[in-house]
Every structure is written in C-alpha cells, then in structure tokens.
Write a protein that holds these residues in place. Structure first.
Motif, PDB file in Angstrom:
ATOM      1  N   HIS A  55       0.577  -1.278  -0.008  1.00  0.00           N
ATOM      2  CA  HIS A  55       0.127  -0.187   0.048  1.00  0.00           C
ATOM      3  C   HIS A  55       0.902   1.381   0.036  1.00  0.00           C
ATOM      4  CE1 HIS A  55      -3.985  -1.447   0.302  1.00  0.00           C
ATOM      5  NE2 HIS A  55      -3.585  -2.425   1.184  1.00  0.00           N
ATOM      6  N   LEU A  56       1.873   1.277   0.684  1.00  0.00           N
ATOM      7  CA  LEU A  56       2.834   2.449   0.786  1.00  0.00           C
ATOM      8  C   LEU A  56       3.345   2.610  -0.665  1.00  0.00           C
ATOM      9  CD1 LEU A  56       4.490   1.839   4.383  1.00  0.00           C
ATOM     10  CD2 LEU A  56       2.910   3.627   3.902  1.00  0.00           C
ATOM     11  N   SER A  57       3.836   1.726  -1.207  1.00  0.00           N
ATOM     12  CA  SER A  57       4.348   1.758  -2.393  1.00  0.00           C
ATOM     13  C   SER A  57       3.536   2.341  -3.666  1.00  0.00           C
ATOM     14  CB  SER A  57       5.130   0.336  -2.961  1.00  0.00           C
ATOM     15  OG  SER A  57       5.923  -0.122  -1.761  1.00  0.00           O
ATOM     16  N   GLN A  58       2.334   1.790  -3.353  1.00  0.00           N
ATOM     17  CA  GLN A  58       1.200   2.083  -4.287  1.00  0.00           C
ATOM     18  C   GLN A  58       0.931   3.500  -4.338  1.00  0.00           C
ATOM     19  OE1 GLN A  58      -2.645   0.585  -3.510  1.00  0.00           O
ATOM     20  NE2 GLN A  58      -3.605   1.677  -5.356  1.00  0.00           N
ATOM     21  N   LEU A  59       0.748   3.932  -3.057  1.00  0.00           N
ATOM     22  CA  LEU A  59       0.261   5.509  -2.927  1.00  0.00           C
ATOM     23  C   LEU A  59       1.482   6.435  -3.320  1.00  0.00           C
ATOM     24  CD1 LEU A  59      -2.007   4.638   0.300  1.00  0.00           C
ATOM     25  CD2 LEU A  59      -2.486   5.732  -1.888  1.00  0.00           C
ATOM     26  N   TRP A  60       2.747   6.164  -2.987  1.00  0.00           N
ATOM     27  CA  TRP A  60       3.737   6.970  -2.874  1.00  0.00           C
ATOM     28  C   TRP A  60       4.150   6.970  -4.615  1.00  0.00           C
ATOM     29  CZ3 TRP A  60       4.870  10.998  -0.429  1.00  0.00           C
ATOM     30  CH2 TRP A  60       4.725  11.087   0.908  1.00  0.00           C
ATOM     31  N   ALA A  61       3.958   5.848  -5.045  1.00  0.00           N
ATOM     32  CA  ALA A  61       4.166   5.971  -6.726  1.00  0.00           C
ATOM     33  C   ALA A  61       3.314   6.722  -7.300  1.00  0.00           C
ATOM     34  CB  ALA A  61       3.994   4.345  -7.258  1.00  0.00           C
ATOM     35  N   GLN A  62       1.971   6.554  -6.932  1.00  0.00           N
ATOM     36  CA  GLN A  62       0.992   7.486  -7.645  1.00  0.00           C
ATOM     37  C   GLN A  62       1.336   8.866  -7.331  1.00  0.00           C
ATOM     38  OE1 GLN A  62      -2.024   5.698  -9.379  1.00  0.00           O
ATOM     39  NE2 GLN A  62      -1.550   7.683 -10.403  1.00  0.00           N
ATOM     40  N   VAL A  63       1.520   9.496  -6.129  1.00  0.00           N
ATOM     41  CA  VAL A  63       1.942  10.730  -5.835  1.00  0.00           C
ATOM     42  C   VAL A  63       3.108  11.259  -6.482  1.00  0.00           C
ATOM     43  CG1 VAL A  63       2.948  11.973  -4.182  1.00  0.00           C
ATOM     44  CG2 VAL A  63       0.731  10.819  -3.520  1.00  0.00           C
ATOM     45  N   ALA A  64       4.096  10.196  -6.626  1.00  0.00           N
ATOM     46  CA  ALA A  64       5.423  10.638  -7.464  1.00  0.00           C
ATOM     47  C   ALA A  64       5.002  10.842  -8.944  1.00  0.00           C
ATOM     48  CB  ALA A  64       6.332   9.482  -7.365  1.00  0.00           C
TER      49      ALA A  64
END
Length: 204
Positions: free
Chosen positions: A57-66
């Motif tokens: 989840h952390l990876s998914q959300l930060w990737a979308q933000v990035a």
C-alpha cells in the motif's frame, strides 16, 4: 497537491539519497516506465506483498503521488497480496500525518479507505486484496514485488509483462513497541524517496 504532502515530499527529497546499489534495483522499473511514456502507452503498476497490508500500500500510494508530482501521465498504481487480510491501521495513520487525506468509508474486518493526495484527485480505494482481484489489472502491467516472501512464494504473476523485485523491510516487527510510530514513518519515507527517484528519472 495538498500543502502538507508537498512539505513531506520536500523533507524526503532533502533527507534521502539513492545509493548506487539501490539505483540498480530501481533501474528496471525506470526503464519500463520510460518505454511506456515514449510510446504514450498507459502505465499500470501493481505492487505486491504477502498480505497487502503495509509495504504494498505504501508503495502504491507513493508511486501514484510521485507520478503526479513529476507530471508523468497515464499512470495507474495498484496493490495486492498473495492473500487478503486488511490494510494495517498504522499505515493509514502514518500517511495521514504525512499529508494524505484518508477517510474510512467501510468499517469491516477488511476496511476500505478513500485516499486522496490532492483536492481534485480521484480517491484511491485502499483495502487488502489478492493481486489478481478484479479491482486490479489483468494484463499489460508491471508486477513489483515489495517483499521477499511474496517474491519467492508467487513465482508467476498472471498477466504481468514484467516482474521486478523492489523489496523493503517489514515494519510489522515493531508493532506494539515504543518505536512503532518512528519505524512506520521511516519506512514510508524510504519507500516515498525511491518512488520519487524513479519518476524523477523519467524523460517526457
């Protein structure tokens, strides 16, 4: 993008530098995204961990933000597990502190959260699911394995055009201790730094 989230990003970019070793780990995903951008193809990334409760989840959300932060178009990020559990509450709490807007919209054993990084962004639905859940893409996506157990225990991801191990240490080991807040914040920052690095390298 929310002001507090921008502040968190600025802090992360100032604190974290990507080592040469980690740069090599991240390079296959950079190459994958770059090729998609050059072809103007949609970019689907599915971050996979064993329980789909923390690192994925952390990876998914930060990737979308990035992707949004560096204005890389046509990016949709997903997450899943080799089994379904629940998004761990401390993950939602940590992301909220770092500037995300998070609202629990279904309070069940597997809660559903509406997560936004911008007032006008479409909410991302955060909940635990298997990687092949109907909510996730079925073809033409990159499978990013965020934990070694999922990488070893799930040797074949149906529909994935590329499989990339980018693993992180599980913050679960500090659950219930006085270091929980600190370690979850650090893990979130670490993952954010690498996702921001990946998308900063994309030439549009």
């Amino acid at each position: 993008m929310y002001t507090e989230l921008k502040k968190s990003i600025a802090e992360i970019l100032s604190l974290y530098k990507i080592s040469e070793t980690r740069g090599k780990v991240l390079k296959p995903l950079i190459n994958y995204i770059q090729k998609k951008v050059e072809r103007q193809d949609p970019i689907a990334l599915n971050f996979i961990c064993t329980h789909n409760s923390r690192r994925s989840h952390l990876s998914q959300l930060w990737a979308q933000v990035a992707a949004a932060y560096f204005e890389v178009p046509n990016v949709c990020c997903y997450s899943g597990g080799t089994e379904e559990t629940a998004l761990f509450p401390k993950v939602a709490e940590t992301l909220s502190v770092q500037g995300f807007s998070i609202v629990k919209i279904a309070d069940t054993l597997n809660p559903i959260y509406a997560i936004k990084y911008d007032e006008n962004s479409q909410p991302i639905l955060g909940f635990s699911k298997k990687y092949d859940h109907p909510f996730n893409p079925t073809s033409n996506f990159a499978a990013i394995m965020t934990c070694s157990n999922a990488d070893q225990g799930c040797p074949f991801v149906s529909g994935a055009t590329l499989r990339i191990p980018i693993t992180y240490e599980d913050p679960k080991q500090v659950d219930g201790t006085t270091r929980q807040d600190e370690i979850y914040r650090q893990r979130s920052q670490e993952i954010a730094a690498e996702m921001l690095y990946i998308f900063s390298m994309i030439k549009k």
